[in-house]
Motif scaffolding. Sequence first.
Motif, mmCIF file in Angstrom:
data_model
loop_
_atom_site.group_PDB
_atom_site.id
_atom_site.type_symbol
_atom_site.label_atom_id
_atom_site.label_comp_id
_atom_site.label_asym_id
_atom_site.label_seq_id
_atom_site.Cartn_x
_atom_site.Cartn_y
_atom_site.Cartn_z
ATOM 1 N N GLY A 64 9.809 22.962 -5.941
ATOM 2 C CA GLY A 64 8.830 22.897 -4.860
ATOM 3 C C GLY A 64 8.843 21.566 -4.117
ATOM 4 N N LEU A 65 8.923 20.474 -4.862
ATOM 5 C CA LEU A 65 8.928 19.156 -4.219
ATOM 6 C C LEU A 65 10.200 18.917 -3.413
ATOM 7 C CD1 LEU A 65 7.272 16.934 -6.964
ATOM 8 C CD2 LEU A 65 6.320 17.556 -4.724
ATOM 9 N N ARG A 66 11.317 19.432 -3.908
ATOM 10 C CA ARG A 66 12.570 19.296 -3.139
ATOM 11 C C ARG A 66 12.485 20.045 -1.821
ATOM 12 N NH1 ARG A 66 17.963 20.346 -6.441
ATOM 13 N NH2 ARG A 66 18.633 20.915 -4.372
ATOM 14 N N PHE A 67 11.899 21.244 -1.865
ATOM 15 C CA PHE A 67 11.741 21.993 -0.615
ATOM 16 C C PHE A 67 10.725 21.303 0.288
ATOM 17 C CE2 PHE A 67 9.891 25.714 1.777
ATOM 18 C CZ PHE A 67 10.910 25.748 2.715
ATOM 19 N N ALA A 68 9.656 20.779 -0.304
ATOM 20 C CA ALA A 68 8.630 20.075 0.474
ATOM 21 C C ALA A 68 9.233 18.906 1.239
ATOM 22 C CB ALA A 68 7.506 19.596 -0.439
ATOM 23 N N ALA A 69 10.207 18.244 0.650
ATOM 24 C CA ALA A 69 10.858 17.118 1.335
ATOM 25 C C ALA A 69 11.539 17.592 2.611
ATOM 26 C CB ALA A 69 11.873 16.452 0.404
ATOM 27 N N TYR B 72 10.675 20.355 4.621
ATOM 28 C CA TYR B 72 9.750 20.681 5.715
ATOM 29 C C TYR B 72 8.869 19.503 6.092
ATOM 30 C CZ TYR B 72 6.460 22.177 1.964
ATOM 31 O OH TYR B 72 5.665 22.257 0.850
ATOM 32 N N LYS B 73 8.657 18.573 5.164
ATOM 33 C CA LYS B 73 7.893 17.370 5.520
ATOM 34 C C LYS B 73 8.715 16.508 6.472
ATOM 35 C CE LYS B 73 5.083 13.675 3.828
ATOM 36 N NZ LYS B 73 4.270 13.174 2.761
ATOM 37 N N ALA B 74 10.001 16.370 6.208
ATOM 38 C CA ALA B 74 10.868 15.560 7.066
ATOM 39 C C ALA B 74 10.962 16.154 8.469
ATOM 40 C CB ALA B 74 12.257 15.455 6.447
ATOM 41 N N LYS B 75 11.045 17.473 8.553
ATOM 42 C CA LYS B 75 11.229 18.108 9.855
ATOM 43 C C LYS B 75 9.914 18.300 10.620
ATOM 44 C CE LYS B 75 13.602 21.738 12.229
ATOM 45 N NZ LYS B 75 14.862 22.358 12.327
ATOM 46 N N TYR B 76 8.826 18.628 9.887
ATOM 47 C CA TYR B 76 7.570 18.979 10.556
ATOM 48 C C TYR B 76 6.372 18.125 10.155
ATOM 49 C CZ TYR B 76 9.939 23.159 12.161
ATOM 50 O OH TYR B 76 10.813 24.019 12.751
ATOM 51 N N GLY B 77 6.518 17.270 9.165
ATOM 52 C CA GLY B 77 5.386 16.472 8.700
ATOM 53 C C GLY B 77 4.297 17.306 8.057
ATOM 54 N N LEU C 293 10.949 27.597 9.987
ATOM 55 C CA LEU C 293 10.767 27.210 8.587
ATOM 56 C C LEU C 293 11.407 28.220 7.635
ATOM 57 C CD1 LEU C 293 7.226 25.743 8.883
ATOM 58 C CD2 LEU C 293 9.153 24.588 7.807
ATOM 59 N N ILE C 294 11.429 29.483 8.023
ATOM 60 C CA ILE C 294 12.093 30.499 7.199
ATOM 61 C C ILE C 294 13.593 30.222 7.146
ATOM 62 C CG2 ILE C 294 12.712 32.965 7.113
ATOM 63 C CD1 ILE C 294 9.872 32.087 6.034
ATOM 64 N N GLU C 295 14.163 29.798 8.254
ATOM 65 C CA GLU C 295 15.593 29.437 8.247
ATOM 66 C C GLU C 295 15.824 28.233 7.340
ATOM 67 O OE1 GLU C 295 18.161 31.231 9.329
ATOM 68 O OE2 GLU C 295 16.549 32.664 9.725
ATOM 69 N N LEU C 296 14.920 27.282 7.372
ATOM 70 C CA LEU C 296 14.991 26.125 6.480
ATOM 71 C C LEU C 296 14.903 26.593 5.017
ATOM 72 C CD1 LEU C 296 15.055 22.966 6.796
ATOM 73 C CD2 LEU C 296 12.579 23.051 6.561
ATOM 74 N N ALA C 297 14.001 27.538 4.750
ATOM 75 C CA ALA C 297 13.826 28.081 3.400
ATOM 76 C C ALA C 297 15.077 28.824 2.944
ATOM 77 C CB ALA C 297 12.607 29.008 3.350
ATOM 78 N N ARG C 298 15.679 29.590 3.828
ATOM 79 C CA ARG C 298 16.920 30.311 3.470
ATOM 80 C C ARG C 298 18.033 29.331 3.114
ATOM 81 N NH1 ARG C 298 15.846 34.427 8.119
ATOM 82 N NH2 ARG C 298 14.911 36.115 6.925
ATOM 83 N N GLY C 299 18.137 28.275 3.882
ATOM 84 C CA GLY C 299 19.140 27.253 3.582
ATOM 85 C C GLY C 299 18.890 26.600 2.239
#
Length: 158
Positions: free
Chosen positions: A24-29, A31-36, A110-116
Motif C-alpha cells: 500500500g505504501l509503495r502504491f501511495a508513493a 499517486y502522492k508523487a503525481k497527484y499529492g 489513477l487506474i492506469e497508474l494502478a494497473r502499472g
Amino acid sequence: MTTDSFELEQFLPYRLNRAAEFVGLRFAAHYKAKYGMTRPEWRTLAALGSSGRMTSKAVGIHSSMHKTKVSRAVFALEQRRWLKRSQDETDRRLEHLELTATGQQAYRELIELARGYQAELEAEIGESGIRMLSTGLAAIEQVIGRSGKAKLPESDDA
C-alpha cells in the motif's frame, strides 16, 4: 528463548499487515508523487470511481475507513472539484457523493497508474506467487463473506 515461545514473524495477522503496508505504501508513493493525494483520498476516489454515486457512510464501509477520514477526504476531493455532493430527495439528512467529469478523468488516470503498479508487483512476485497469494486471499475473503459483518472494527490506518 524457548522453543514454545511466540514467533511474531510467523503470526499471520502480523505478516498480512506488514505485506499490506508495504504494498500500500509503495502504491501511495506513486499517486502522492503525481497527484499529492493521501491514502484516504485515493480510497474515496477509488470507491466512487468503481461504484458510482454513494453516501459517505457507504464509502467508509466500502473502503474500511472511519467516518472522520472519509469526511476529510471528501472535503479535499471537493476542493479539487473532483467530487460533488447532492442532498437526498427523500431524506434531507443524507448526502450523495459522485465524481465530477474532472474527478472521473483523474480516476481513469489513477487506474492506469494502478494497473502499472500491479504489473510491477506481478513481475516481482512471479506468476506462481501471484496465483498462490490470490488463492490465500480468496480463502480469507470467503471467511469475511461468511462472517456477515458489513463493518470492520475501527482502524488507525492513515
